[in-house]
Design an enzyme around this catalytic site. Structure first.
Site, PDB file in Angstrom:
ATOM      1  N   ASN A 123       0.868  -1.184   0.000  1.00 12.13           N
ATOM      2  CA  ASN A 123       0.000   0.000   0.000  1.00 12.13           C
ATOM      3  C   ASN A 123       0.898   1.225   0.000  1.00 12.13           C
ATOM      4  O   ASN A 123       1.922   1.231   0.679  1.00 12.13           O
ATOM      5  CB  ASN A 123      -0.858   0.059   1.266  1.00 12.13           C
ATOM      6  CG  ASN A 123      -2.060  -0.858   1.189  1.00 12.13           C
ATOM      7  OD1 ASN A 123      -2.273  -1.530   0.185  1.00 12.13           O
ATOM      8  ND2 ASN A 123      -2.834  -0.884   2.255  1.00 12.13           N
ATOM      9  N   GLY A 124       0.458   2.266  -0.709  1.00 12.76           N
ATOM     10  CA  GLY A 124       1.240   3.492  -0.740  1.00 12.76           C
ATOM     11  C   GLY A 124       1.801   3.741  -2.122  1.00 12.76           C
ATOM     12  O   GLY A 124       1.383   3.101  -3.097  1.00 12.76           O
ATOM     13  N   GLU A 495     -21.186  20.537   2.323  1.00 14.04           N
ATOM     14  CA  GLU A 495     -21.160  19.113   2.672  1.00 14.04           C
ATOM     15  C   GLU A 495     -22.316  18.371   1.988  1.00 14.04           C
ATOM     16  O   GLU A 495     -22.142  17.270   1.466  1.00 14.04           O
ATOM     17  CB  GLU A 495     -21.208  18.948   4.201  1.00 14.04           C
ATOM     18  CG  GLU A 495     -21.379  17.537   4.706  1.00 14.04           C
ATOM     19  CD  GLU A 495     -20.299  16.560   4.256  1.00 14.04           C
ATOM     20  OE1 GLU A 495     -19.284  16.981   3.687  1.00 14.04           O
ATOM     21  OE2 GLU A 495     -20.511  15.344   4.454  1.00 14.04           O
ATOM     22  N   LYS A 499     -22.022  15.255  -0.671  1.00 13.91           N
ATOM     23  CA  LYS A 499     -22.725  13.964  -0.478  1.00 13.91           C
ATOM     24  C   LYS A 499     -23.428  13.576  -1.767  1.00 13.91           C
ATOM     25  O   LYS A 499     -23.356  12.434  -2.208  1.00 13.91           O
ATOM     26  CB  LYS A 499     -23.771  14.040   0.647  1.00 13.91           C
ATOM     27  CG  LYS A 499     -23.276  14.028   2.048  1.00 13.91           C
ATOM     28  CD  LYS A 499     -22.686  12.728   2.512  1.00 13.91           C
ATOM     29  CE  LYS A 499     -21.236  12.617   2.204  1.00 13.91           C
ATOM     30  NZ  LYS A 499     -20.253  13.227   3.008  1.00 13.91           N
ATOM     31  N   GLU A 502     -20.895  12.578  -4.566  1.00 16.24           N
ATOM     32  CA  GLU A 502     -20.164  11.336  -4.272  1.00 16.24           C
ATOM     33  C   GLU A 502     -20.954  10.095  -4.655  1.00 16.24           C
ATOM     34  O   GLU A 502     -20.415   9.164  -5.216  1.00 16.24           O
ATOM     35  CB  GLU A 502     -19.919  11.225  -2.755  1.00 16.24           C
ATOM     36  CG  GLU A 502     -18.710  11.907  -2.226  1.00 16.24           C
ATOM     37  CD  GLU A 502     -18.468  11.544  -0.767  1.00 16.24           C
ATOM     38  OE1 GLU A 502     -19.313  11.909   0.083  1.00 16.24           O
ATOM     39  OE2 GLU A 502     -17.457  10.895  -0.477  1.00 16.24           O
ATOM     40  N   HIS A 518     -22.398  36.949  -9.108  1.00 17.43           N
ATOM     41  CA  HIS A 518     -21.071  37.382  -9.563  1.00 17.43           C
ATOM     42  C   HIS A 518     -20.503  36.435 -10.619  1.00 17.43           C
ATOM     43  O   HIS A 518     -19.295  36.399 -10.837  1.00 17.43           O
ATOM     44  CB  HIS A 518     -20.119  37.511  -8.371  1.00 17.43           C
ATOM     45  CG  HIS A 518     -20.552  38.563  -7.403  1.00 17.43           C
ATOM     46  ND1 HIS A 518     -20.429  39.905  -7.663  1.00 17.43           N
ATOM     47  CD2 HIS A 518     -21.173  38.469  -6.198  1.00 17.43           C
ATOM     48  CE1 HIS A 518     -20.932  40.602  -6.650  1.00 17.43           C
ATOM     49  NE2 HIS A 518     -21.401  39.748  -5.751  1.00 17.43           N
TER      50      HIS A 518
END
Ligand code: AGP
Length: 624
Positions: A123-124, A495, A499, A502, A518
């Site tokens: 992982n990584g 938020e 949601k 996603e 604007h």
């Protein structure tokens, strides 16, 4: 058995370790050496890591004759199981679920990788893999995929070949001196029939003990049922793991390990009748707010929170949903604490010029406690000698371990990729910090707000039982959505908008209602659909004026307005309205977000999407 480790005791809050699926990372690692058949142990572990999101899976077993058999598949662990043709009788093996970073989603890129005598999962990201690949190609190595992991594997083999009389730990140390980037690596070397090796830097890896063997995983939830004791490795640690022995080193010195005990009491497993984890977790908020009320008001934990008045300014750092919680915190802390608060996206903060000193408190928010960008920021600010505070859900996670102080959010384990209850928990904690400041500054008394918190559970229940059908009818076929609000409603809409995008894949943009004219208003026409929130009495009229501007251009408007300020509302200014119950400045964002979580969920459900594992997303982002 050698079971050692030092235990860091830097936290001022609860130190118990929760089990269950509460540590979430991108790719998943499992490894086992013991008395059971490794194959079934590893498959079981991989299945328990499935919730994190991945695109391929693989397994490698060393059988009793010393042969290493590898099987990989694009897709789910079930697809891997269908491909498993060998009867692996071995007791030693490794497995992986991959979320593609370097190289496409192909079997060749899938882990485990095997080169020469070495087989690994990783992982990584190995940042210098191209440089190492060139060296290895010159040494005669061939590569079949595009991954950095295949290069890491070949490099370990190369060092092993050239130092075959050395112990494994010396090989690992040599490699770690060369590897640049982040890695949790678990592997096997052909000549060693009863041990796995591990190496760790900037990507989580734990070792766990069971009655029938030793386990290694990127996340304790893989083996929460089989083990009671575990230890997270720290950066730059490496070593070997056998059935009855564990040897972990740092800088060539063997470490004493102190194992943590799993607390399995608090995490309820499974869907428990819900169709999705996301819905289950949205519903859990109703009970959680009562538990948090007990914690802070009845058990007076508010008294032991950090005293923010000791600082001149506050920085809050996080990613995605955690960043949004930080934004809510900014409004609360500035309003009630009269303190300057700036909120930063971690991936930006880690590379920007900082103006911080000992008078600055830097708060890090993270559900998983493993987000790579957030972790990097903590390491960066530590160089300035500032005080760091973590607001973290997963106990004993990397972030929880390295901050000066931690407040655990106690949202229990969150499985769905889209964060819901963890966000609410973060906002709740921030509201407690702001409340503590307000009390200290004589801005209000606890009786002014206590009942609002007490009543939260009932008001969340209202949001859960609301009939969203007409709202969803308007949204579900949209290609674009706009979420508008002012002040704390604006950041709640950020938020809510995240949601929706996603899990429904509908493009959605949140903005301050006053900012619309604007620029973005040029997009408004009869095809547009806008969700608007107005729950602040002093700003509601201004927000209503803004929605009239879009309504007059033919856009559909869904208005979420606080019931008690909706009396003189002109019905021409919206197409659908949700009347929200009244909270106080602290609790209103918590009530409001539940409506937005439900809207996102219901839209994705109507679209028939994979709500808990949205495409391309991982529960926690452990790479940069
Ligand atoms: C939340 O719905 C997201 N999946 C994502 O934005 C998440 O909040 C972000 O990656 C930060 O994660 P953390 O809280 O675990 O650090």
């Amino acid at each position: 058995m050698v079971r050692y480790r030092y235990k860091k005791q830097n936290q001022d809050c609860n130190k118990t370790i929760s089990s269950g699926k509460d540590k979430k990372f991108m790719c998943g690692i499992v490894g086992y050496v013991g008395k059971d058949k490794a194959l079934s142990v590893l498959i079981q572990g991989l299945k328990r890591l499935e919730y994190r999101g991945y695109d391929s899976a693989g397994i490698a077993i060393r059988d009793i004759n010393g042969k290493i058999s590898i099987c990989k598949a694009v897709g789910r662990v079930n697809d891997l199981e269908k491909k498993l043709r060998y009867d692996a009788s071995g007791n030693l093996g490794i497995g992986h679920t991959r979320w593609a970073t370097h190289g496409g989603v192909t079997v060749n890129n899938c882990h485990p990788h095997h080169v020469g005598k070495v087989t690994i999962v990783h992982n990584g990201i190995l940042e210098n893999y191209l440089e190492l690949k060139t060296i290895l190609c010159n040494e005669g190595y061939n590569f079949y995929g595009d991954t950095d992991t295949e290069v890491a594997c070949a490099y370990i083999d190369y060092v092993y070949k050239n130092n075959s009389s050395s112990e494994i730990k010396d090989i690992l140390e040599k490699c770690m001196n060369i590897f640049v980037g982040s890695y949790a690596i678990v592997g096997m070397i052909e000549d060693y029939d009863s041990e796995l090796f591990v190496m760790k830097k900037d990507s989580p890896l734990i070792i766990a003990l069971g009655d029938n063997g030793t386990y290694v995983a990127s996340d304790i939830s893989a083996y929460a049922n089989d083990t009671k004791e575990y230890v997270p490795l720290e950066d730059m640690e490496y070593g070997t793991i056998m059935d009855n022995e564990i040897h972990i080193y740092k800088n060539n010195k063997e470490l004493e390990l102190l194992f943590n005990t799993l607390d399995v009491t608090n995490n309820e497993e499974g869907l428990q009748g819900f169709n999705h984890y996301m819905l289950k977790e949205i519903y859990e908020q109703k009970d959680l707010v009562s538990k948090w009320y007990n914690r802070y008001f009845n058990n007076h934990e508010i008294d032991s929170l950090v005293n923010m008045n000791d600082f001149k300014k506050i920085h809050i750092v996080g990613c995605g949903t955690a960043y949004h919680a930080g934004m809510v915190g900014k409004y609360l802390l500035e309003y009630y604490g009269d303190i300057e608060v700036q909120v930063f996206i971690a991936s930006e903060y880690r590379y920007q010029k900082l103006f911080i000193d000992k008078d600055t408190l830097v708060i890090f928010i993270s559900q998983s406690g493993e987000t790579a960008d957030t972790l990097a920021c903590i390491k960066k600010v530590k160089e300035y000698g500032v005080m760091t505070l973590g607001i973290v859900n997963v106990e004993n996670s990397s972030i929880a371990r390295i901050v000066d102080k931690v407040i655990y959010t106690k949202a229990l384990s969150e499985v769905a990729v889209a964060s819901t209850k963890a966000y609410t928990a973060q906002v709740y904690v921030l509201s407690m910090l702001a409340l503590k400041m307000a009390l200290a500054n004589d801005k209000l008394e606890i009786v002014d707000v206590k009942d609002f918190y007490l009543n939260l559970s009932n008001l969340i229940d209202k949001a859960l039982n609301y009939d969203y059908k007409h709202i969803i009818d308007l949204i579900w076929k949209q290609e674009h959505m706009f979420y508008l609000g002012r002040n704390i409603d604006y950041v709640t809409m950020m938020e809510g908008s995240l949601k929706l995008k996603e899990i429904s894949y509908i493009h959605s943009e949140a903005m301050a209602a006053g900012e619309l004219k604007h620029g973005t208003i040029s997009l408004m026409d009869e095809h547009s659909c806008i969700l608007v929130m107005a729950t602040l009495e002093r700003l509601a009229n201004k927000t209503i004026s803004n929605i009239k501007e879009v309504k007059s251009r033919g856009a559909k408007v869904i208005l979420l307005i606080r019931e008690d300020i909706s009396n003189n509302l002109d019905s021409d200014c919206y197409d659908e309205v949700i009347l929200l119950p009244k909270g106080c400045y602290f609790t209103q964002p918590i009530i409001n977000i539940v409506y937005l979580q439900m809207i996102a969920y219901e839209v994705a459900k109507r679209l028939g999407l994979d709500i808990d594992k949205p495409r391309n997303l991982a529960k926690s982002v452990t790479v940069e």
